[in-house]
Design a protein around this motif. Sequence first.
Motif, PDB file in Angstrom:
ATOM      1  N   HIS A 171       0.862  -1.185   0.000  1.00 36.64           N
ATOM      2  CA  HIS A 171       0.000   0.000   0.000  1.00 36.64           C
ATOM      3  C   HIS A 171       0.894   1.229   0.000  1.00 36.64           C
ATOM      4  O   HIS A 171       2.080   1.151   0.312  1.00 36.64           O
ATOM      5  N   ASP A 206       0.630   5.262   1.696  1.00 38.31           N
ATOM      6  CA  ASP A 206      -0.178   5.913   2.732  1.00 38.31           C
ATOM      7  C   ASP A 206      -0.993   7.069   2.138  1.00 38.31           C
ATOM      8  O   ASP A 206      -0.551   7.763   1.228  1.00 38.31           O
ATOM      9  N   HIS A 209       4.741   0.320  -0.036  1.00 39.37           N
ATOM     10  CA  HIS A 209       5.526  -0.454   0.919  1.00 39.37           C
ATOM     11  C   HIS A 209       4.687  -1.597   1.485  1.00 39.37           C
ATOM     12  O   HIS A 209       3.475  -1.632   1.321  1.00 39.37           O
TER      13      HIS A 209
HETATM   14 FE   FE2 Z   1       2.088   2.358   5.550  1.00 42.78          FE
END
Ligand code: FE2
Length: 362
Positions: free
Chosen positions: A239, A241, A296
């Motif tokens: 994902h 952020d 990440h």
């Molecule tokens: Fe994250």
Amino acid sequence: MDMAESSAIGKIELGSTTVQELLAKGKGKGEQVPDKYIHKVTDGGIGAPSASSAALMDIPVIDLGLLLTPSSITAQQLDKLRSALTTWGCFQVINHGMTPEFLDEVREMTKQFFALPVEEKQQYLRQVNDIQGYGNDMVFSEQQTLDWSDRLFLSVYPEEHRKLKFWPQDPKSFSETLDQYTMKLQVVTKTVLEAMARSLNLDVNCFRDLYGEQGKMDVRFNFYPPCSRPDVVLGVKPHADGTIITLLLQDKQVEGLQFLKDDQWFRAPIVPEALLINVGDQAEILSNGIFKSPVHRVVTNPDKERISLAAFCIPESDKDIEPFESLVNESTPGLYKKVKNYVGIYFEYYQQGKRPIEAAKI
Ligand SMILES: [Fe+2]
Ligand SMILES: O=C(O)CCC(=O)C(=O)O
């Protein structure tokens, strides 16, 4: 991420147990990891953990003390910062105003909380369709592959977002230490947002103004129990952020975090006294794609448990998030549309297994 909007978009969460509870019941041991945690090859290249060992990233460690006052800031440091944020989308900071002992205290209370008996943690259990509290990944479909991690999610700022019933009483110092830690992070956040602006030769307050005086800070304590199938199970699936930036305190001994660059996974190194800071989608949009919001994931470990603490900085929800005007011209057109309350958009896309930032691309 803050997914409080979930009910607003009509999704009903399916209940599920924490990984710790699963293990306490004797399930999930040995080869018996339940199927819903297993990433299949059909998840695509980046979803499936690869057995091959990833190389270590080469990300800079930046001395935040040098970025605090205009007189100590040099072009060289700003270059170092910009270069990190345009390639990896992250960097580590030291000299951030917290001693190594204090960071250890924060790590220790995290471990202590997750080490409490299962029944004791139940009192902090997150309710269905609420984000705050102790629990696991929110589950919305039978097809969702689950993360091998338990979390304690708390909103810390603005203070009226705090739901103190979820703040652990045990260990006793938990609330006070968290309060101190997040106050320090507010200062770090301001300094970093200013330095990001300077590194692009923009008005020094441009990122800060969009984060806003009432910009949100949510924290997520992550706990990754050992997992017998690290070849097919992830602590957190890939994902990026949805924040403006994220400040991460990593485990001091156990690695696990990996970043994707040029279609390859790289291990984030442990620097015990540092915080790892990554760009989120909202800073990628504001910088018109100059800063990268990196994808990440967290891999699992067969023998050791791991903890981490992520602090998510989320702009006030009424701010218009779009590329800064001065970064858009005829030779570099705007790459993203204007978005507002990006977290809501983020959530919807994330649950469909898409990269939310795609929704903002022109
Ligand atoms: Fe994250
Ligand atoms: O555990 C980590 O190192 C990272 C966790 C993470 O990416 C997140 O909480 O968004």
